[in-house]
Design a protein around this motif. Structure first.
Motif, PDB file in Angstrom:
ATOM      1  N   ALA B  18       0.828  -1.287   0.099  1.00  0.00           N
ATOM      2  CA  ALA B  18      -0.008  -0.034   0.170  1.00  0.00           C
ATOM      3  C   ALA B  18       0.639   1.413  -0.168  1.00  0.00           C
ATOM      4  O   ALA B  18       0.581   2.177  -0.785  1.00  0.00           O
ATOM      5  CB  ALA B  18      -0.943   0.026   1.216  1.00  0.00           C
ATOM      6  N   THR B  31      -5.491   2.196  -6.336  1.00  0.00           N
ATOM      7  CA  THR B  31      -6.783   1.186  -6.124  1.00  0.00           C
ATOM      8  C   THR B  31      -6.399   0.039  -5.120  1.00  0.00           C
ATOM      9  O   THR B  31      -5.220  -0.171  -5.416  1.00  0.00           O
ATOM     10  CB  THR B  31      -7.257   0.977  -7.519  1.00  0.00           C
ATOM     11  OG1 THR B  31      -6.455  -0.056  -8.100  1.00  0.00           O
ATOM     12  CG2 THR B  31      -7.679   1.854  -8.403  1.00  0.00           C
ATOM     13  N   VAL B  32      -7.364  -0.386  -4.503  1.00  0.00           N
ATOM     14  CA  VAL B  32      -7.291  -1.664  -3.740  1.00  0.00           C
ATOM     15  C   VAL B  32      -6.708  -2.605  -4.774  1.00  0.00           C
ATOM     16  O   VAL B  32      -5.779  -3.519  -4.269  1.00  0.00           O
ATOM     17  CB  VAL B  32      -8.506  -1.778  -2.869  1.00  0.00           C
ATOM     18  CG1 VAL B  32      -8.197  -3.147  -2.170  1.00  0.00           C
ATOM     19  CG2 VAL B  32      -9.000  -0.661  -2.022  1.00  0.00           C
ATOM     20  N   SER B  33      -7.191  -2.960  -5.971  1.00  0.00           N
ATOM     21  CA  SER B  33      -7.058  -3.964  -6.714  1.00  0.00           C
ATOM     22  C   SER B  33      -5.224  -3.646  -7.112  1.00  0.00           C
ATOM     23  O   SER B  33      -4.520  -4.942  -6.911  1.00  0.00           O
ATOM     24  CB  SER B  33      -7.356  -3.776  -8.302  1.00  0.00           C
ATOM     25  OG  SER B  33      -8.857  -3.613  -7.886  1.00  0.00           O
ATOM     26  N   LEU B  36      -3.560  -5.025  -3.930  1.00  0.00           N
ATOM     27  CA  LEU B  36      -3.711  -6.374  -3.721  1.00  0.00           C
ATOM     28  C   LEU B  36      -2.983  -7.237  -4.632  1.00  0.00           C
ATOM     29  O   LEU B  36      -2.244  -8.209  -4.263  1.00  0.00           O
ATOM     30  CB  LEU B  36      -5.230  -6.850  -4.145  1.00  0.00           C
ATOM     31  CG  LEU B  36      -5.668  -8.150  -4.066  1.00  0.00           C
ATOM     32  CD1 LEU B  36      -5.521  -8.756  -2.469  1.00  0.00           C
ATOM     33  CD2 LEU B  36      -7.171  -8.445  -4.604  1.00  0.00           C
ATOM     34  N   LYS B  43      -7.378 -12.049  -1.451  1.00  0.00           N
ATOM     35  CA  LYS B  43      -8.284 -10.830  -1.298  1.00  0.00           C
ATOM     36  C   LYS B  43      -8.867 -10.885   0.124  1.00  0.00           C
ATOM     37  O   LYS B  43      -9.195  -9.945   0.827  1.00  0.00           O
ATOM     38  CB  LYS B  43      -9.547 -10.921  -2.166  1.00  0.00           C
ATOM     39  CG  LYS B  43     -10.209  -9.846  -2.628  1.00  0.00           C
ATOM     40  CD  LYS B  43     -11.193  -9.959  -3.974  1.00  0.00           C
ATOM     41  CE  LYS B  43     -11.900  -8.612  -4.153  1.00  0.00           C
ATOM     42  NZ  LYS B  43     -12.379  -8.634  -5.644  1.00  0.00           N
ATOM     43  N   LEU B  46      -6.607  -9.388   2.751  1.00  0.00           N
ATOM     44  CA  LEU B  46      -6.450  -8.180   2.792  1.00  0.00           C
ATOM     45  C   LEU B  46      -7.518  -7.456   3.447  1.00  0.00           C
ATOM     46  O   LEU B  46      -7.378  -6.536   4.216  1.00  0.00           O
ATOM     47  CB  LEU B  46      -6.231  -7.812   1.244  1.00  0.00           C
ATOM     48  CG  LEU B  46      -5.913  -6.066   1.037  1.00  0.00           C
ATOM     49  CD1 LEU B  46      -4.973  -5.749   0.020  1.00  0.00           C
ATOM     50  CD2 LEU B  46      -7.387  -5.448   0.959  1.00  0.00           C
ATOM     51  N   TYR B  47      -8.880  -7.979   2.751  1.00  0.00           N
ATOM     52  CA  TYR B  47     -10.061  -7.195   3.408  1.00  0.00           C
ATOM     53  C   TYR B  47     -10.237  -7.627   4.833  1.00  0.00           C
ATOM     54  O   TYR B  47     -10.887  -6.811   5.546  1.00  0.00           O
ATOM     55  CB  TYR B  47     -11.243  -7.534   2.618  1.00  0.00           C
ATOM     56  CG  TYR B  47     -11.339  -6.815   1.213  1.00  0.00           C
ATOM     57  CD1 TYR B  47     -11.662  -5.362   1.236  1.00  0.00           C
ATOM     58  CD2 TYR B  47     -11.031  -7.395   0.194  1.00  0.00           C
ATOM     59  CE1 TYR B  47     -11.827  -4.643   0.329  1.00  0.00           C
ATOM     60  CE2 TYR B  47     -11.176  -6.530  -1.112  1.00  0.00           C
ATOM     61  CZ  TYR B  47     -11.611  -5.243  -1.036  1.00  0.00           C
ATOM     62  OH  TYR B  47     -11.471  -4.398  -2.057  1.00  0.00           O
ATOM     63  N   SER B  52     -10.901  -1.363   3.573  1.00  0.00           N
ATOM     64  CA  SER B  52     -11.146  -0.120   2.663  1.00  0.00           C
ATOM     65  C   SER B  52      -9.792   0.532   2.325  1.00  0.00           C
ATOM     66  O   SER B  52      -9.059   0.469   2.827  1.00  0.00           O
ATOM     67  CB  SER B  52     -12.379   0.922   3.037  1.00  0.00           C
ATOM     68  OG  SER B  52     -11.625   1.745   3.865  1.00  0.00           O
ATOM     69  N   LYS B  53      -9.868   1.292   1.208  1.00  0.00           N
ATOM     70  CA  LYS B  53      -8.613   2.014   0.936  1.00  0.00           C
ATOM     71  C   LYS B  53      -8.246   3.019   1.961  1.00  0.00           C
ATOM     72  O   LYS B  53      -7.279   3.081   2.304  1.00  0.00           O
ATOM     73  CB  LYS B  53      -8.653   2.528  -0.503  1.00  0.00           C
ATOM     74  CG  LYS B  53      -7.628   3.457  -0.868  1.00  0.00           C
ATOM     75  CD  LYS B  53      -7.695   3.969  -2.278  1.00  0.00           C
ATOM     76  CE  LYS B  53      -8.229   5.524  -2.464  1.00  0.00           C
ATOM     77  NZ  LYS B  53      -8.128   6.089  -3.684  1.00  0.00           N
ATOM     78  N   LEU B  56      -6.399   1.264   4.516  1.00  0.00           N
ATOM     79  CA  LEU B  56      -5.069   0.938   4.151  1.00  0.00           C
ATOM     80  C   LEU B  56      -4.250   2.244   4.376  1.00  0.00           C
ATOM     81  O   LEU B  56      -3.113   2.315   4.703  1.00  0.00           O
ATOM     82  CB  LEU B  56      -5.104   0.424   2.510  1.00  0.00           C
ATOM     83  CG  LEU B  56      -5.498  -0.695   2.361  1.00  0.00           C
ATOM     84  CD1 LEU B  56      -5.817  -1.129   0.998  1.00  0.00           C
ATOM     85  CD2 LEU B  56      -4.223  -1.856   2.754  1.00  0.00           C
TER      86      LEU B  56
END
Lengths: 234, 234
Positions: B18, B31-33, B36, B43, B46-47, B52-53, B56
């Protein structure tokens, strides 16, 4: 309106739009098309003044300079203080100055040389500190380049902190506190005792400059500013 | 590897990615993608750690805290100086700390409360200054909250200037110069005379902490750091 005056106004309209778009979107994401749409000038006019996004950013960075200096003061430390607090006042009241300072600190602005404003402000500081030193206003150990860099760097952070905490509302007292913390290590005590470091000084210096240079009023109207007080002579 | 240790490492891997993505793309564009893909975790993992972003980003902002404080010093001014120069050293050598500081200054990070690090560092400063004051180390006029804010704001700008001019290479001497300019207005002269403000102090304090907390070595390897010198007791 004379041709030259029209060109100045067009340039200013373009830079105002660029400043707003850079602030909203960041340098990296902003596009020349957005700036063009917002400035309401022709494509030809925009590219005549600024051939690229980088030129637009350079223009916004340069807009931090008011174009007219603080009047000569007998006390060079006061002149340096006035330069600092005037910049703080403009930062608080002029969106273009804010955009320039933000661009200097925008670490995502790839390909943009952000060292310029730091180096220019350092040069201004060194010149005033050298004059102060020649007049015997500074303590003997002071190295102008080091002190100028401390002031420029510190100012950049104090304004960023004020922006993050309260969108610049407490900037004048924060800058006053910074100067009260740094100057006793730099200035001869008897000189420092007569220097005005109060938080209202910036607005007073700006009012003094507006009286001296009526053209500032046209390009930099300041609706948010409280009625100005005349600056005591430094 | 124990379950808890694995979770700590997963969390750290996610935050490292991040931090890198936020630095490369800016908070707004990241972006979170992307995070990731770069973190090479599932996934779900991470979540689980960061829903959420914004979470992060909060995680990266918090990573500015080392998690272990500077050891107690008899002289509280030295302890405060050590806290400042340790942070400068980590900023110079740890990409995660850099990313956290940059996020704090990212004015395009809409919806992200960037006041947190400023306020947390101010609290750290106020606590140490209050202790220094109680021990008679400070000049009588000092107001801890004001001085803490001047130090925190100034530091933020001095590091930004060092980053813009030379990518942090001259950060330790710049921070040393800042402290030499501010502390004489704050600290009793006889105390200040015994405080170590040299530019190598940050690396020495970090080495001292690594010796005290071996787990730091695992999570914060520092390949760029020159061989550490032991810190003199403050």
């Amino acid at each position: 309106m004379a041709k030259q005056e029209r060109a100045v106004r067009t340039r200013h309209a373009i830079l105002s739009s660029a400043a707003r778009i850079f602030e909203e979107r960041g340098y990296q994401a902003a596009t020349v098309s957005e700036i063009l749409a917002s400035a309401k000038v022709t494509k030809g006019a925009l590219y005549f003044h600024f051939p690229s996004k980088e030129h637009l950013a350079e223009g916004v960075l340069h807009a931090q300079d008011l174009g007219v200096p603080v009047p000569d003061r007998a006390c060079k430390v006061q002149q340096m203080v006035d330069t600092v607090v005037l910049h703080a006042h403009r930062l608080q009241t002029d969106p273009m100055v804010r955009a320039g300072v933000r661009l200097s600190l925008d670490q995502q602005a790839q390909g943009l040389d952000r060292s310029g404003p730091f180096l220019r402000w350092s040069e201004v500081g060194i010149e005033l500190l050298d004059k102060a030193k020649a007049q015997g206003e500074l303590l003997p150990h002071v190295v102008s380049a080091e002190t100028a860099d401390v002031l420029v760097g510190s100012f950049a952070g104090v304004q960023a902190m004020s922006q993050a905490l309260c969108n610049y509302q407490d900037l004048p007292p924060r800058v006053s506190a910074l100067l009260r913390h740094v100057l006793p290590s730099v200035v001869v005590p008897s000189v420092l005792a007569s220097v005005d470091l109060t938080a209202t000084r910036g607005a007073a210096v700006y009012a003094e400059l507006q009286a001296l240079h009526p053209e500032l009023q046209a390009l930099h109207p300041q609706p948010q500013t409280p009625p100005p007080q005349p600056a005591p002579a430094g």
